[in-house]
Design a protein around this motif. Structure first.
Motif, mmCIF file in Angstrom:
data_model
loop_
_atom_site.group_PDB
_atom_site.id
_atom_site.type_symbol
_atom_site.label_atom_id
_atom_site.label_comp_id
_atom_site.label_asym_id
_atom_site.label_seq_id
_atom_site.Cartn_x
_atom_site.Cartn_y
_atom_site.Cartn_z
ATOM 1 N N THR A 112 -2.744 0.506 -4.264
ATOM 2 C CA THR A 112 -2.319 -0.875 -4.040
ATOM 3 C C THR A 112 -1.396 -1.259 -5.186
ATOM 4 O O THR A 112 -1.705 -1.000 -6.358
ATOM 5 C CB THR A 112 -3.523 -1.822 -3.990
ATOM 6 N N LEU A 128 -3.414 7.078 -2.540
ATOM 7 C CA LEU A 128 -3.069 5.799 -1.914
ATOM 8 C C LEU A 128 -3.381 4.685 -2.899
ATOM 9 O O LEU A 128 -4.524 4.528 -3.330
ATOM 10 C CB LEU A 128 -3.861 5.602 -0.619
ATOM 11 N N LYS A 180 0.885 -1.155 0.000
ATOM 12 C CA LYS A 180 0.000 0.000 0.000
ATOM 13 C C LYS A 180 0.928 1.211 0.000
ATOM 14 O O LYS A 180 1.745 1.375 0.927
ATOM 15 C CB LYS A 180 -0.916 -0.003 1.224
#
Length: 604
Positions: A292, A290, A282
């Motif tokens: 992944t 943000l 992350k």
């Protein structure tokens, strides 16, 4: 001295504006920020904004940021300030003397964990300018040196996002810090804003990972602030005990600069770099988003974060890694020093014998941590590590070396031990490292072919290093030994590392506040004498970005080899305007710290 940004300035404006500074907008392709123009000789630069520049954010902006990050913005005061009557910083002067606090910092100055828990300390002080060290004379001068100016003690991902956005929108130098465990000065920087991620302490284990890859074994997810000793302790408490790849030093953080540089350690022979064991991140990128990153989502970013350069692609908030069953392990210590011989020729013959077995050691699954020259004529191996080996099996691997020692008549001191897990060995046999010292650090690696074809030249290079007043720390491992070859390209670490059998750190002691001429001479010695000797003797080696000369020649190839062009494209994609910066990382070719290493600027 703690608290909000105006905690000790009594609500005054942060600083007067510098009427001399020039501003320009839309410089170097950045339309969001103002840049400060500078010239050095015939070269023009667009620089980040610093205290004293007209573009430096005003008090209202800082107060708004402080509110956004929950009151966790604070002025950075050097660790040694309580020993001085006052700290004279760029935002004003404040009375700082406190005998109890001074005694505390003095007694703990060389304690790594003490320094780690501070907001913005650098564990090694050369790149701070060695300013404001503890003193017994309170009337001495304490200034900021090259420490950062302000710190966000981030508690949430939103705090990190706010800090990144603020730095980007106001064109500030930004530094990401967890432990400050860094040899190259990346955790400090003149005039910078720091985002401290050390509060992110979550650790979660799973027996069966389910994610965007073909792996379904055990794993651990760690927050950005977690250190090796913390996750290893919890992993050892599982039934059965687990282990993960970490660095040799127990205080290093495992979710930030370590993995972004690659991350080598005692398990590298079996599983490769820490980067090779990463399953998902992350991460907050330069746009404040943000994301992944794994094998299927943002896979290019995932690849780059696995060894492509620290502080180059984003701020890792959490990382997920493979874990492995721990095994009974054995270790051996070895010392050869002046108590065994004062004959330099005999000593170096012993070093030649020891190092000549490097390929033999790693081929038999050993990890070897050693130092040469820390106390003059000294070979200090602490320890040889045999993971999954009995004492007899480890001794059998080492016996040819001991037999060769006997043939030349060299004596030595040696001891061995056996443990129920590698974790127990790790705690018992590795020595505690210290903080607070000042030195320039370099390094190089030695390839298998170098040992096989050019070993005499390697030992001559070792003698050159010690003769120049430096010393060395070695780590024998093979990052390609236990990792399937079809997985070597899954991480961005330099492909040359797969054939390395020894990774060396070189250290040139020097005070950070030494005269500039002395600093220049020391840097020249490190680059062009000490490390040059190793480069010339080991042309099949490479350099490791986390433990190397920050001004390594041809650093793009030395650090990343054939992976560099792809890394450069990824950097340009995720951070085209240089929000993040660490020396000699992808995309920093035009960036320099000018004006005696203060202003971070892009050459136009």
């Amino acid at each position: 001295m703690k608290g909000g940004v105006l905690g000790w300035l009594g609500g005054a404006l942060l600083l007067a504006q510098d009427a001399v500074a020039q501003e320009a907008t839309s410089v170097a392709g950045n339309e969001l920020s103002s840049w400060v123009l500078r010239r050095r000789g015939s070269a023009s630069y667009a620089c980040k904004c610093y205290p004293g520049d007209r573009c430096w954010p005003n008090n209202t902006k800082w107060q708004k940021l402080n509110a956004t990050v929950g009151g966790n913005l604070q002025v950075n005061i050097p660790p040694g300030a309580p020993c001085y009557n006052s700290f004279k910083g760029p935002l004003g002067e404040v009375k700082t003397y406190n005998k109890d606090e001074c005694d505390k910092v003095t007694s703990n100055w060389y304690n790594e964990q003490f320094q780690i828990e501070l907001p913005a300390a650098g564990l090694w002080t050369y790149f701070t300018n060695d300013t404001c060290r503890p003193t017994t004379n309170p009337s001495d001068t304490c200034t900021l040196g090259y420490y950062p100016v302000l710190v966000i003690m981030a508690k949430t991902a939103a705090h990190i996002q706010a800090g990144i956005n603020f730095a980007r929108e106001n064109n500030l130098r930004l530094i990401i810090r967890n432990t400050g465990h860094d040899f190259l000065g990346r955790s400090v920087g003149w005039g910078a804003l720091v985002i401290n991620t050390h509060s992110f302490q979550d650790i979660k284990f799973t027996n069966q990972y389910r994610g965007a890859c073909n792996y379904s074994g055990s794993a651990v997810t760690v927050g950005a602030g977690v250190q090796a000793f913390q996750v290893l302790k919890q992993a050892n408490a599982l039934k059965p005990p687990k282990i993960m790849v970490t660095g040799e030093c127990a205080t290093v953080g495992v979710a930030g600069g370590l993995v972004q540089g690659g991350g080598h350690g005692p398990l590298t022979n079996f599983y490769g770099f820490l980067a090779d064991t990463a399953l998902q991140f992350k991460v907050i990128t330069a746009d404040g988003v943000l994301r992944t990153a794994n094998a299927k989502t943002n896979s290019d970013l995932f690849w780059a974060l696995r060894g492509g350069g620290p502080a180059a692609f984003g701020v890792i908030v959490e990382a997920t890694y493979k874990t492995f069953d721990d095994k009974p392990s054995s270790g051996v210590h070895l010392d050869i020093d002046t108590s065994h011989t004062t004959n330099a020729t005999l000593f170096w013959e012993a070093v030649r014998i020891f190092h000549g077995y490097s390929t033999h050691f790693v081929d038999n699954g050993l990890y070897v941590y050693y130092e040469i020259g820390t106390a003059g004529q000294n070979l200090h191996v602490h320890p040889f590590v045999g993971i999954g080996k009995t004492p007899a099996e480890l001794q059998a691997v080492l016996q040819p070396m001991f037999d060769d020692f006997a043939k030349i008549g060299i004596t030595y001191t040696s001891s061995s031990a056996n443990y129920s897990t590698f974790y127990d060995l790790y705690n018992a046999m590795f020595e505690t490292e210290v903080a607070g010292n000042s030195a320039l650090t370099g390094g190089w690696t030695i390839g298998r072919k170098d040992v096989e074809d050019n070993h005499s030249a390697i030992i001559n290079a070792f003698q050159t290093v010690l003769g120049a007043g430096s010393f060395m720390v070695g780590h024998m491992w093979s990052a390609g030994h236990g990792l399937p070859q079809n997985e070597w390209g899954n991480s961005a670490v330099n492909p040359r590392f797969r054939n390395v059998v020894d990774k060396l750190i070189t250290i040139v002691p020097l005070a950070g506040n030494a005269p500039l001429a002395d600093k220049a001479a020391a840097q020249d010695k490190l680059t062009n004498v000490v490390d040059a000797a190793l480069r010339n003797a080991a042309p099949n080696g490479c350099a490791y970005i986390n433990e190397a000369d920050p001004y390594e020649p041809n650093w793009q190839q030395a650090f990343w080899g054939t992976n560099y062009p792809a890394l450069l494209k990824i950097r340009q994609k995720y951070d085209p305007n240089g929000v993040f910066y660490a020396v000699s990382t992808p995309g920093t070719e035009k960036w320099e710290q000018i004006e005696t290493g203060t202003r971070l600027c892009r050459k136009l």
